[in-house]
Enzyme design. Structure first.
Site, short mmCIF file in Angstrom:
data_model
loop_
_atom_site.label_atom_id
_atom_site.label_comp_id
_atom_site.label_asym_id
_atom_site.label_seq_id
_atom_site.Cartn_x
_atom_site.Cartn_y
_atom_site.Cartn_z
N LYS A 102 -0.57 -3.76 6.05
CA LYS A 102 0.19 -4.21 4.89
C LYS A 102 1.61 -3.67 5.09
O LYS A 102 1.83 -2.47 5.10
CB LYS A 102 -0.40 -3.65 3.60
CG LYS A 102 0.40 -4.05 2.37
CD LYS A 102 -0.07 -3.30 1.15
CE LYS A 102 0.95 -3.47 0.02
NZ LYS A 102 0.71 -2.52 -1.06
N LEU A 103 2.51 -4.60 5.30
CA LEU A 103 3.87 -4.20 5.68
C LEU A 103 4.85 -4.33 4.52
O LEU A 103 4.92 -5.37 3.87
CB LEU A 103 4.34 -5.10 6.84
CG LEU A 103 5.76 -4.88 7.34
CD1 LEU A 103 5.91 -3.51 7.99
CD2 LEU A 103 6.15 -5.98 8.31
#
Lengths: 132, 67
Positions: A102-103
């Site tokens: 999850k960026l």
């Protein structure tokens, strides 16, 4: 396999709910809440360990087994593309080569509003080099 | 020698120390963690042959609740 199942990276999910693992009283409460939610994908943070910590201190991984849940290590707390990529490379090592993430690259510490340009640049690098 | 571990200075009476020994000293052996050694990620298999020297920098991370 039902046709409306969610397919990510070759794996089917029944639930579309993604949940975080922070803000709980303890790991047992975390485990119960996630179990009740039905979520199969959870986000986790990557942090420096406390040096000299209690040897018997429990780990999140003991309660939320990565064999059962898909982990999304996230980059909350990172304020640059390079910092985010570095965190995710460590996360990959920590999670035995797991490549889903999850960026987010943060822009403002007060509002936690993202720096979209840095986030997109980080994503480009990660996709191009498959986390290097 | 001085080694920086997660930003903290740790002093050892020896001039060289295998990384695997430091892991034992820090009571991390049974835990799930990842290590960056002078900016490079070190896989667990390479801990014994990684020898810490004066001025080295280590970052040791774990997964915690968040997201």
């Amino acid at each position: 396999m039902k046709s409306d199942n969610l397919l990510i990276a070759g794996k089917y999910y029944v639930s579309r709910l993604l949940v975080g693992t922070g803000k709980y009283k303890d790991f047992e409460e975390t485990r119960k809440a996630i179990d009740e939610s039905g979520a199969e994908i959870v986000t986790v943070a990557i942090r420096r360990t406390n040096i000299g910590q209690d040897q018997n201190e429990k780990s999140l991984l003991d309660f939320i087994p990565k064999e059962k849940y898909t982990y999304l290590p996230n980059t909350a707390g990172c304020y640059s593309k390079d910092e985010a990529i570095r965190t995710l490379r460590l996360a990959r090592e920590l999670l035995d080569g797991h490549n889903l993430v999850k960026l987010e690259v943060l822009g403002d510490p007060n509002t936690l509003y993202p720096n979209v340009i840095e986030t997109v640049e980080a994503a480009k690098t990660l996709i191009k080099k498959a986390l290097m | 020698m001085k080694v920086h571990v997660n930003g903290l200075e740790k002093i050892f009476e020896v001039s060289e120390l295998p990384l695997s020994q430091l892991i034992e000293e820090l009571a991390l052996k049974e835990k799930k963690f990842a290590i960056e050694y002078n900016g490079e990620i070190i896989s667990k298999g390479n801990f014994p042959q990684t020898i810490l020297k004066d001025g080295d920098k280590l970052e040791i991370v774990i997964a915690v609740g968040g997201g």
